[in-house]
Design a protein around this motif. Structure first.
Motif, short mmCIF file in Angstrom:
data_model
loop_
_atom_site.label_atom_id
_atom_site.label_comp_id
_atom_site.label_asym_id
_atom_site.label_seq_id
_atom_site.Cartn_x
_atom_site.Cartn_y
_atom_site.Cartn_z
N SER B 94 75.32 -18.24 -21.40
CA SER B 94 76.12 -17.93 -20.10
C SER B 94 77.08 -18.98 -20.07
O SER B 94 77.01 -20.06 -20.97
N GLN B 102 74.69 -13.15 -18.51
CA GLN B 102 73.97 -13.47 -19.37
C GLN B 102 73.94 -12.61 -20.53
O GLN B 102 73.50 -11.58 -20.17
N TYR B 103 74.11 -13.03 -21.71
CA TYR B 103 74.07 -12.29 -23.03
C TYR B 103 73.06 -12.67 -23.65
O TYR B 103 72.56 -13.71 -23.83
N PHE B 104 72.04 -11.85 -24.18
CA PHE B 104 70.81 -11.82 -24.73
C PHE B 104 70.96 -11.93 -26.34
O PHE B 104 71.76 -10.92 -26.80
#
Lengths: 111, 113
Positions: B94, B102-104
């Motif tokens: 992030s 948030q990117y996982f």
């Protein structure tokens, strides 16, 4: 009581049905996230909301800040939508530090 | 634009060994968070790195440590592995002052035997 509650815990539906998953939270938030996880797989971010409504393809997410409630809708559901859907929130004043997670809703779409 | 990448995808270790997991954040992101997800459980926050420092830590023992490099990539190290450390380890990136999204990554599946 958990700070983020999801319902239902499990949902089985027929292909084509309209799906609704609900999320209620008890803390002040900066943002609410909807995420998807397929069995044995990583997590995919679907939406981040701080107000109103977002749409992406057959997925729609809404949030009501006053009621502290969000819904994830899937239109024309398909077996490939089968996954665990997770609601998580970024607590207000906590910036990005960590998310508070719901327990997830396991969705099964039968052909 | 590459998203969040993690390596390796799968790993098998023996009790007592040490392991290092790696994460490269999404382009433009400067903050990396690590989560542990045991089978059938929700993710548990381990720690977050920003500006090469640990900014916040969850309820994990000192056996779990991390590092962030100047290019914002990050490592998670676990020493003296227990059977209970078997889990999916997720990395999320992030921006510190951004929109909190948030990117996982796809995760690293760690099995301790």
């Amino acid at each position: 009581k958990n700070e983020v509650e999801q319902s239902p815990q499990n949902l089985t539906a027929q292909e084509g049905e309209f799906i609704t998953i609900n999320c209620s939270y008890s803390v002040g938030i900066s943002a609410l996230h909807w995420l998807q996880q397929h069995p044995g797989g990583g997590i995919v971010s679907l939406f981040m909301l701080s107000s109103g409504k977002k749409k992406h393809g057959r997925l729609i997410a809404t949030i009501n800040i006053q009621e502290k409630h969000s819904s994830l809708h899937i239109t024309a559901s398909h077996p490939r939508d089968s996954a665990v859907y997770i609601c998580a929130v970024t607590p207000y004043m906590d910036s990005n530090y960590q998310l508070i997670w719901g327990a997830g809703t396991k969705l099964i779409i039968k052909p | 634009d590459a998203g969040v990448t993690q390596s390796p995808t799968h790993l098998i270790k023996t009790r007592g060994q040490q392991v290092t997991l790696r994460c490269s954040p999404k382009s433009g992101h400067d903050t990396v968070s690590w989560y542990q997800q045991a089978l059938g459980q929700g993710p548990q926050f381990i720690f977050q790195y920003y500006e090469e420092e640990e900014r916040q830590r969850g309820n994990f023992p000192d056996r779990f440590s991390g590092h962030q490099f100047p290019n914002y990539s990050s490592e998670l190290n676990v020493n003296a592995l227990w059977l209970g450390d078997s889990a999916l380890y997720l990395c999320a990136s992030s921006t510190a002052g951004g929109t909190y999204e948030q990117y996982f990554g796809p995760g690293t599946r760690l099995t301790v035997t």
